[in-house]
Write an enzyme that holds these catalytic residues in place. Structure first.
Site, PDB file in Angstrom:
ATOM      1  N   GLU A 151       0.793  -1.233   0.000  1.00 25.99           N
ATOM      2  CA  GLU A 151       0.000   0.000   0.000  1.00 25.99           C
ATOM      3  C   GLU A 151       0.829   1.288   0.000  1.00 25.99           C
ATOM      4  OE1 GLU A 151      -2.800  -0.577   3.256  1.00 25.99           O
ATOM      5  OE2 GLU A 151      -3.982  -1.915   1.979  1.00 25.99           O
ATOM      6  N   GLU A 158      -6.585  -7.638  -1.682  1.00 26.57           N
ATOM      7  CA  GLU A 158      -7.042  -7.508  -0.301  1.00 26.57           C
ATOM      8  C   GLU A 158      -8.453  -6.984  -0.385  1.00 26.57           C
ATOM      9  OE1 GLU A 158      -5.131  -5.040   2.583  1.00 26.57           O
ATOM     10  OE2 GLU A 158      -3.117  -5.753   2.101  1.00 26.57           O
TER      11      GLU A 158
HETATM   12  C1  LIG Z   1       0.211   5.100   4.853  1.00 26.07           C
HETATM   13  O1  LIG Z   1       0.285   5.731   6.080  1.00 26.07           O
HETATM   14  C2  LIG Z   1      -0.518   6.932   6.169  1.00 26.07           C
HETATM   15  C3  LIG Z   1      -0.309   7.616   7.458  1.00 26.07           C
HETATM   16  O2  LIG Z   1      -0.821   6.865   8.492  1.00 26.07           O
HETATM   17  C4  LIG Z   1      -1.927   6.672   6.151  1.00 26.07           C
HETATM   18  O3  LIG Z   1      -2.660   7.886   6.148  1.00 26.07           O
HETATM   19  C5  LIG Z   1      -2.127   5.986   4.912  1.00 26.07           C
HETATM   20  O4  LIG Z   1      -3.457   5.625   4.986  1.00 26.07           O
HETATM   21  C6  LIG Z   1      -1.224   4.791   4.806  1.00 26.07           C
HETATM   22  N1  LIG Z   1      -1.482   4.251   3.570  1.00 26.07           N
HETATM   23  C7  LIG Z   1      -1.887   3.087   3.492  1.00 26.07           C
HETATM   24  C8  LIG Z   1      -2.167   2.621   2.180  1.00 26.07           C
HETATM   25  O5  LIG Z   1      -2.032   2.368   4.404  1.00 26.07           O
END
Ligand SMILES: *[C@@H]1O[C@H](CO)[C@@H](O)[C@H](O)[C@H]1NC(C)=O
Ligand SMILES: *[C@@H]1O[C@H](CO)[C@@H](O)[C@H](O)[C@H]1NC(C)=O
Ligand SMILES: *[C@@H]1O[C@H](CO)[C@@H](O)[C@H](O)[C@H]1NC(C)=O
Ligand SMILES: *[C@@H]1O[C@H](CO)[C@@H](O)[C@H](O)[C@H]1NC(C)=O
Length: 476
Positions: free
Chosen positions: A283, A404
């Protein structure tokens, strides 16, 4: 166990005509010939697919399977204990898997035949300190669900050594831990591990367990989130704290350090067919868990990074497929009533990334509740999200996995919603899907972690996975 109640006893009848090399010779609801041509042996790849594999070298099935294949009528129980013990005896004498998964148009192939990708995620087996017997049980449960593929995590960044860790940082210096509490817990050095063993964590574990149960692995190599370390550890250690999360994608020093980790893990498993694909990150987004995005981060940032890292992997590993591991966000600003996942604001442009030649397939995730589509609209929203990605699959002619997806409401409501999405996967032509996430009741470690999404063997969704895999396989 629930699957015993729901899965019928299986009957198959052999005929005089022998099946050619790489042809199907058995599996649930298979009604064709079960005798392989001379020089090949009917080998259990999973409950749904037995294949005639050349007998040379190390591929044979257990004598029990062999004699059942040659008798005129055989009744085989599909109970978990039968499955687990036959897998164990097969793996004790030979590796259960040959050939690397490849792509052909919008589909995957294995040794020239179609390969169905349906299953679940399991981030936890190698990372949480389970012993070998528990890791084996986890994959026995996954295989008994009818899954063909599991996605897991091939990273664990730490700054002080304790418990399980893969990559230890001391200041700016990182060391790959190949010991029993490192990649020893993840990968396999002996292809002939017998299961179950005593607590022999030292003997490399996760890949061996997957192989013993006929499961292929998709392995992500770092994390956007700070769970188990992730990108921010590289940036913090090498460049100091407080920098934007997306520094990881653009700074030459972090890029070189990440390639160095990739080089260590990828070359270790270069010839391991159990690994289906490497993923660049779980992600990736512009923003991180403990750091914000810079003003300049946009979709070009991650597309450029993905092209560079994927072509690096291809330059050192010709065997395995490569994908990003992203959530599949679209970059269509202003569209879909400004729905976040279509705006490109997280830094992901699914359609642009599908055009990167060193990426073999596309991925997307689906969490309607967490993404602002909770309640009764979540199922229909998900159907649209699946169809939108299948359309890009069709136009780019590469496979796409919903790798997922999940809802946290449990029981029959959730199962009904998943059934709707499974049927959308079929109708849209989407290549395949992996539910987040598998759950097991382990002999030593108790219940595996439940983040609200886990599918234990008693869950109605567990019984649906194999039926869905068979339907995807039948669809072609
Ligand atoms: C990556 O981390 C950021 C900060 O917490 C969060 O906002 C974001 O949702 C995360 N991205 C994913 C895909 O988890
Ligand atoms: C991202 O920003 C750069 C400039 O920082 C620009 O050249 C590029 O076109 C932008 N990409 C997109 C997709 O807008
Ligand atoms: C993708 O192509 C297949 C085969 O032509 C078709 O059946 C399916 O409807 C298409 N999916 C979408 C979402 O356009
Ligand atoms: C096997 O076939 C039966 C009868 O057609 C069907 O009810 C069942 O769902 C099939 N099982 C699987 C796993 O596809």
């Amino acid at each position: 166990m629930r699957s015993q109640d729901l899965l019928p006893l299986l009957v198959w009848v052999s005929a005089a005509v022998a099946v050619d090399v790489w042809g199907q010779c058995g599996g649930i609801n298979y009604s064709g010939d079960t005798v392989c041509v001379a020089g090949t042996t009917c080998t259990v790849l999973n409950d749904y697919y037995y294949q005639c594999v050349p007998s040379t070298g190390t591929t044979t099935v257990s004598s029990a399977t062999k004699s059942s294949a040659s008798s005129s009528t055989t009744v085989k129980s599909s109970s978990s204990s039968t499955r687990a013990s036959s897998s164990a005896s097969a793996s004790a004498s030979q590796p259960a898997q040959t050939g690397f998964v490849k792509t052909s148009g919008t589909r995957f192939t294995l040794n020239g035949s179609p390969f169905t990708v349906v299953g679940s995620n399991a981030y936890w087996p190698a990372l949480l300190g389970y012993n070998a017997a528990d890791i084996n049980q986890a994959f026995a449960d996954i295989a008994n669900s009818g899954a063909t593929v599991t996605r897991t995590m091939g990273f664990n960044e730490v700054t002080s050594a304790s418990g399980i860790y893969f990559h230890l940082w001391n200041g700016k210096t990182a060391t790959v831990n190949t010991g029993a509490n490192g990649l020893g817990a993840f990968g396999e050095r002996s292809p002939f591990l017998a299961w179950p063993t005593a607590d022999t964590r030292a003997q490399d574990t996760l890949v061996a367990a997957a192989k013993a149960h006929g499961i292929r692995l998709i392995v992500a190599l770092t994390n956007n989130w700070s769970d188990f370390g992730g990108m921010d550890v590289y940036t913090n250690q090498l460049l100091g704290t407080g920098l934007p999360h997306d520094t990881f994608y653009t700074n030459p020093t972090t890029i070189a350090a990440y390639k160095s980790y990739i080089q260590a893990i990828v070359t270790r498993y270069l010839n391991e067919p159990t690994i289906m694909a490497w993923e660049l990150a779980n992600e990736p987004r512009c923003a991180g868990s403990t750091s914000v995005a810079s003003a300049t981060c946009n979709t070009t940032t991650i597309t450029t990074w993905a092209a560079d890292i994927s072509s690096y992997i291809k330059s050192i590993d010709k065997n395995h497929l490569v994908a990003i591991g992203d959530e599949g966000f679209f970059n269509q600003p202003g569209s879909h009533d400004y729905d976040y996942v279509y705006q490109g604001s997280a830094g992901v442009d699914f359609a642009a990334n599908m055009l990167i030649s060193s990426l073999d397939f596309g991925t997307f995730h689906m969490y309607p509740d967490a993404w602002g589509h909770s309640g009764t609209g979540d199922v229909a929203w998900g159907q649209q999200w699946i169809n939108d990605h299948a359309a890009v699959m069709n136009s780019t002619k590469k496979p796409v996995l919903m790798e997922e997806f999940g809802l946290t409401n449990s029981g029959t409501t959730r199962a009904g919603n998943y059934a709707t999405w499974y049927s959308t996967v079929l109708s849209s032509g989407l290549t395949g899907d992996l539910v987040w996430q598998a759950g097991s009741n382990l002999a030593n470690g108790g219940a595996s972690p439940n983040d609200g999404y886990a599918i234990y063997p008693s869950d109605p969704v567990y019984a649906m996975i194999g039926q869905h895999a068979a339907a995807v396989k039948a669809r072609g």
